[in-house]
Design a protein around this motif. Structure first.
Motif, PDB file in Angstrom:
ATOM      1  N   ALA A 127       0.831  -1.208   0.000  1.00 34.38           N
ATOM      2  CA  ALA A 127       0.000   0.000   0.000  1.00 34.38           C
ATOM      3  C   ALA A 127       0.866   1.258   0.000  1.00 34.38           C
ATOM      4  O   ALA A 127       0.563   2.242  -0.678  1.00 34.38           O
ATOM      5  CB  ALA A 127      -0.937  -0.006   1.201  1.00 34.38           C
ATOM      6  N   ALA A 128       1.966   1.225   0.767  1.00 31.54           N
ATOM      7  CA  ALA A 128       2.853   2.389   0.839  1.00 31.54           C
ATOM      8  C   ALA A 128       3.488   2.691  -0.508  1.00 31.54           C
ATOM      9  O   ALA A 128       3.746   3.858  -0.843  1.00 31.54           O
ATOM     10  CB  ALA A 128       3.939   2.141   1.893  1.00 31.54           C
ATOM     11  N   GLU A 129       3.721   1.640  -1.284  1.00 33.48           N
ATOM     12  CA  GLU A 129       4.322   1.809  -2.612  1.00 33.48           C
ATOM     13  C   GLU A 129       3.267   1.918  -3.701  1.00 33.48           C
ATOM     14  O   GLU A 129       3.601   1.888  -4.888  1.00 33.48           O
ATOM     15  CB  GLU A 129       5.252   0.617  -2.908  1.00 33.48           C
ATOM     16  N   ARG A 130       1.982   1.998  -3.278  1.00 40.08           N
ATOM     17  CA  ARG A 130       0.852   2.103  -4.211  1.00 40.08           C
ATOM     18  C   ARG A 130       0.762   0.884  -5.140  1.00 40.08           C
ATOM     19  O   ARG A 130       0.284   0.983  -6.279  1.00 40.08           O
ATOM     20  CB  ARG A 130       0.926   3.395  -5.035  1.00 40.08           C
ATOM     21  N   ARG A 131       1.187  -0.260  -4.621  1.00 36.40           N
ATOM     22  CA  ARG A 131       0.965  -1.512  -5.346  1.00 36.40           C
ATOM     23  C   ARG A 131      -0.364  -2.084  -4.845  1.00 36.40           C
ATOM     24  O   ARG A 131      -0.402  -2.982  -4.011  1.00 36.40           O
ATOM     25  CB  ARG A 131       2.119  -2.482  -5.102  1.00 36.40           C
ATOM     26  N   LEU A 132      -1.449  -1.559  -5.359  1.00 36.81           N
ATOM     27  CA  LEU A 132      -2.768  -1.829  -4.796  1.00 36.81           C
ATOM     28  C   LEU A 132      -3.480  -3.024  -5.433  1.00 36.81           C
ATOM     29  O   LEU A 132      -4.399  -3.576  -4.829  1.00 36.81           O
ATOM     30  CB  LEU A 132      -3.655  -0.588  -4.942  1.00 36.81           C
ATOM     31  N   VAL A 133      -3.048  -3.428  -6.603  1.00 35.98           N
ATOM     32  CA  VAL A 133      -3.789  -4.441  -7.370  1.00 35.98           C
ATOM     33  C   VAL A 133      -3.929  -5.759  -6.610  1.00 35.98           C
ATOM     34  O   VAL A 133      -4.986  -6.388  -6.632  1.00 35.98           O
ATOM     35  CB  VAL A 133      -3.117  -4.690  -8.737  1.00 35.98           C
ATOM     36  N   GLY A 134      -2.880  -6.193  -5.916  1.00 33.80           N
ATOM     37  CA  GLY A 134      -2.928  -7.493  -5.259  1.00 33.80           C
ATOM     38  C   GLY A 134      -3.454  -7.474  -3.838  1.00 33.80           C
ATOM     39  O   GLY A 134      -3.534  -8.526  -3.190  1.00 33.80           O
ATOM     40  N   LEU A 135      -3.827  -6.299  -3.317  1.00 33.40           N
ATOM     41  CA  LEU A 135      -4.231  -6.209  -1.916  1.00 33.40           C
ATOM     42  C   LEU A 135      -5.520  -6.972  -1.623  1.00 33.40           C
ATOM     43  O   LEU A 135      -5.685  -7.532  -0.536  1.00 33.40           O
ATOM     44  CB  LEU A 135      -4.394  -4.748  -1.505  1.00 33.40           C
ATOM     45  N   GLY A 136      -6.440  -6.997  -2.580  1.00 35.41           N
ATOM     46  CA  GLY A 136      -7.699  -7.707  -2.356  1.00 35.41           C
ATOM     47  C   GLY A 136      -7.485  -9.189  -2.106  1.00 35.41           C
ATOM     48  O   GLY A 136      -8.081  -9.774  -1.196  1.00 35.41           O
ATOM     49  N   GLU A 137      -6.618  -9.812  -2.891  1.00 31.17           N
ATOM     50  CA  GLU A 137      -6.341 -11.235  -2.704  1.00 31.17           C
ATOM     51  C   GLU A 137      -5.607 -11.484  -1.397  1.00 31.17           C
ATOM     52  O   GLU A 137      -5.883 -12.469  -0.698  1.00 31.17           O
ATOM     53  CB  GLU A 137      -5.515 -11.761  -3.884  1.00 31.17           C
ATOM     54  N   PRO A 169     -14.725  -9.121  -8.438  1.00 31.24           N
ATOM     55  CA  PRO A 169     -13.724  -8.926  -9.497  1.00 31.24           C
ATOM     56  C   PRO A 169     -12.481  -8.226  -8.962  1.00 31.24           C
ATOM     57  O   PRO A 169     -12.583  -7.259  -8.203  1.00 31.24           O
ATOM     58  CB  PRO A 169     -14.453  -8.044 -10.522  1.00 31.24           C
ATOM     59  N   ALA A 170     -11.328  -8.737  -9.369  1.00 31.05           N
ATOM     60  CA  ALA A 170     -10.075  -8.139  -8.899  1.00 31.05           C
ATOM     61  C   ALA A 170      -9.992  -6.660  -9.266  1.00 31.05           C
ATOM     62  O   ALA A 170      -9.428  -5.853  -8.529  1.00 31.05           O
ATOM     63  CB  ALA A 170      -8.891  -8.900  -9.484  1.00 31.05           C
ATOM     64  N   ALA A 171     -10.580  -6.314 -10.415  1.00 29.25           N
ATOM     65  CA  ALA A 171     -10.529  -4.932 -10.870  1.00 29.25           C
ATOM     66  C   ALA A 171     -11.573  -4.061 -10.174  1.00 29.25           C
ATOM     67  O   ALA A 171     -11.642  -2.858 -10.425  1.00 29.25           O
ATOM     68  CB  ALA A 171     -10.732  -4.866 -12.381  1.00 29.25           C
ATOM     69  N   ALA A 172     -12.406  -4.660  -9.306  1.00 24.54           N
ATOM     70  CA  ALA A 172     -13.467  -3.907  -8.630  1.00 24.54           C
ATOM     71  C   ALA A 172     -13.316  -3.998  -7.129  1.00 24.54           C
ATOM     72  O   ALA A 172     -14.291  -4.076  -6.397  1.00 24.54           O
ATOM     73  CB  ALA A 172     -14.832  -4.433  -9.066  1.00 24.54           C
ATOM     74  N   SER A 173     -12.097  -4.006  -6.662  1.00 26.80           N
ATOM     75  CA  SER A 173     -11.833  -4.129  -5.234  1.00 26.80           C
ATOM     76  C   SER A 173     -11.659  -2.768  -4.588  1.00 26.80           C
ATOM     77  O   SER A 173     -11.026  -1.875  -5.152  1.00 26.80           O
ATOM     78  CB  SER A 173     -10.562  -4.953  -5.006  1.00 26.80           C
ATOM     79  N   LEU A 174     -12.212  -2.608  -3.396  1.00 23.86           N
ATOM     80  CA  LEU A 174     -12.027  -1.335  -2.679  1.00 23.86           C
ATOM     81  C   LEU A 174     -10.564  -1.088  -2.348  1.00 23.86           C
ATOM     82  O   LEU A 174     -10.164   0.034  -2.064  1.00 23.86           O
ATOM     83  CB  LEU A 174     -12.879  -1.282  -1.419  1.00 23.86           C
ATOM     84  N   TRP A 175      -9.769  -2.140  -2.409  1.00 22.77           N
ATOM     85  CA  TRP A 175      -8.343  -1.991  -2.128  1.00 22.77           C
ATOM     86  C   TRP A 175      -7.629  -1.187  -3.205  1.00 22.77           C
ATOM     87  O   TRP A 175      -6.481  -0.776  -3.016  1.00 22.77           O
ATOM     88  CB  TRP A 175      -7.697  -3.361  -1.961  1.00 22.77           C
ATOM     89  N   LEU A 176      -8.295  -0.943  -4.329  1.00 21.12           N
ATOM     90  CA  LEU A 176      -7.711  -0.079  -5.356  1.00 21.12           C
ATOM     91  C   LEU A 176      -7.846   1.395  -4.998  1.00 21.12           C
ATOM     92  O   LEU A 176      -7.240   2.250  -5.642  1.00 21.12           O
ATOM     93  CB  LEU A 176      -8.386  -0.348  -6.705  1.00 21.12           C
ATOM     94  N   ASP A 177      -8.659   1.676  -3.979  1.00 19.09           N
ATOM     95  CA  ASP A 177      -8.841   3.033  -3.462  1.00 19.09           C
ATOM     96  C   ASP A 177      -7.854   3.223  -2.307  1.00 19.09           C
ATOM     97  O   ASP A 177      -7.986   2.586  -1.262  1.00 19.09           O
ATOM     98  CB  ASP A 177     -10.283   3.199  -2.989  1.00 19.09           C
ATOM     99  N   ALA A 178      -6.848   4.061  -2.483  1.00 16.29           N
ATOM    100  CA  ALA A 178      -5.784   4.205  -1.488  1.00 16.29           C
ATOM    101  C   ALA A 178      -6.321   4.599  -0.118  1.00 16.29           C
ATOM    102  O   ALA A 178      -5.837   4.122   0.915  1.00 16.29           O
ATOM    103  CB  ALA A 178      -4.758   5.231  -1.963  1.00 16.29           C
ATOM    104  N   GLU A 179      -7.333   5.471  -0.080  1.00 18.02           N
ATOM    105  CA  GLU A 179      -7.904   5.900   1.196  1.00 18.02           C
ATOM    106  C   GLU A 179      -8.604   4.743   1.901  1.00 18.02           C
ATOM    107  O   GLU A 179      -8.441   4.546   3.109  1.00 18.02           O
ATOM    108  CB  GLU A 179      -8.890   7.046   0.962  1.00 18.02           C
ATOM    109  N   GLN A 180      -9.363   3.962   1.140  1.00 12.05           N
ATOM    110  CA  GLN A 180     -10.026   2.794   1.714  1.00 12.05           C
ATOM    111  C   GLN A 180      -9.002   1.756   2.173  1.00 12.05           C
ATOM    112  O   GLN A 180      -9.162   1.129   3.218  1.00 12.05           O
ATOM    113  CB  GLN A 180     -10.980   2.172   0.688  1.00 12.05           C
ATOM    114  N   ALA A 181      -7.947   1.579   1.383  1.00  7.74           N
ATOM    115  CA  ALA A 181      -6.907   0.615   1.745  1.00  7.74           C
ATOM    116  C   ALA A 181      -6.283   0.975   3.089  1.00  7.74           C
ATOM    117  O   ALA A 181      -6.072   0.112   3.944  1.00  7.74           O
ATOM    118  CB  ALA A 181      -5.836   0.565   0.654  1.00  7.74           C
ATOM    119  N   GLU A 182      -5.990   2.257   3.286  1.00 11.69           N
ATOM    120  CA  GLU A 182      -5.393   2.703   4.545  1.00 11.69           C
ATOM    121  C   GLU A 182      -6.326   2.417   5.723  1.00 11.69           C
ATOM    122  O   GLU A 182      -5.892   1.925   6.783  1.00 11.69           O
ATOM    123  CB  GLU A 182      -5.094   4.189   4.471  1.00 11.69           C
TER     124      GLU A 182
END
Length: 225
Positions: A127-137, A169-182
């Motif tokens: 998340a810190a490096e904005r590698r958000l794509v794999g966070l959902g899995e 869907p991997a492309a529809a994960s809230l983890w792609l939203d940096a604020e939500q991920a935090e």
């Protein structure tokens, strides 16, 4: 106890119906075929290099799994949940995964906790490096690992089955939203602290609120956990 899994290189070959079923189930569960998609038997047979018969058999099995439904004049369609059904799905997840967290607090080992913290640490770094794509899995793995720890005989299996019944869907994960991920990573940290302290009620409460918030966000916006 010996493993029941066949030795590497000695797995039984799949029948054509089994092959089609496994391919379609994987595509649906990983949302490569999204909800609402019409599944035409003739097209699937051509794409997968089989006849119509095994495709039809596979689709019947997927219907029993509640991954597809049949409608008049449309045939098989991948199930797409309504907002009401979606909230029910997340509420069921919240109850099961919440109970898993409560039970896990009483039985988690130092080694298991270390594995969970390592997984969480990987998520924080990504998340810190904005590698958000794999966070959902990774989040899915963390949630299910806690359920498996809390209920290794039955509950963990149910948690897996519920998750598999409606993949996001991997492309529809809230983890792609940096604020939500935090925000969700902060909840994960609180959850792991409760597990380490053996505070089952707190772990359950955090997990339930966490999962329900994911459901509410998904219904209110275009993405979900």
């Amino acid at each position: 106890m010996q493993s029941r899994e066949p030795a590497e290189g000695h797995r039984q070959p799949l029948s054509k119906a089994d092959y089609v079923y496994e391919v379609l189930r994987d595509e649906i569960r990983n949302a490569r075929v999204p909800g609402g998609t019409q599944l035409k038997a003739a097209h699937l047979a051509e794409r997968l290099g089989v006849s119509i018969t095994p495709v039809r058999e596979a689709l019947r099995r997927l219907e029993k799994d509640r991954l597809v439904s049949y409608q008049s004049h449309r045939g098989a369609t991948v199930i797409d949940l309504s907002d009401e059904a979606l909230l029910e799905f997340y509420n069921v997840r919240a109850v099961v995964e919440g109970l898993g967290a409560r039970l896990a607090a009483a039985r988690i080992t130092p080694g298991q906790l270390a594995e969970l913290r390592s997984l969480h640490g990987q998520m924080v770094a990504d998340a810190a490096e904005r590698r958000l794509v794999g966070l959902g899995e990774l989040s899915r793995r963390l949630h299910l690992a806690i359920a498996d720890i809390g209920g290794p005989a039955f509950l963990g299996q149910h948690a897996h089955a519920i998750r598999d019944s409606h993949p996001v869907p991997a492309a529809a994960s809230l983890w792609l939203d940096a604020e939500q991920a935090e925000a969700h990573l902060a909840e994960h940290a609180r959850l792991l602290d409760a597990l380490e302290a053996g505070e089952g009620e707190a772990a359950e409460r955090i997990m339930i609120a966490h999962v329900r918030a994911s459901g509410a966000y998904r219904v209110g916006g275009p993405v979900g956990d």
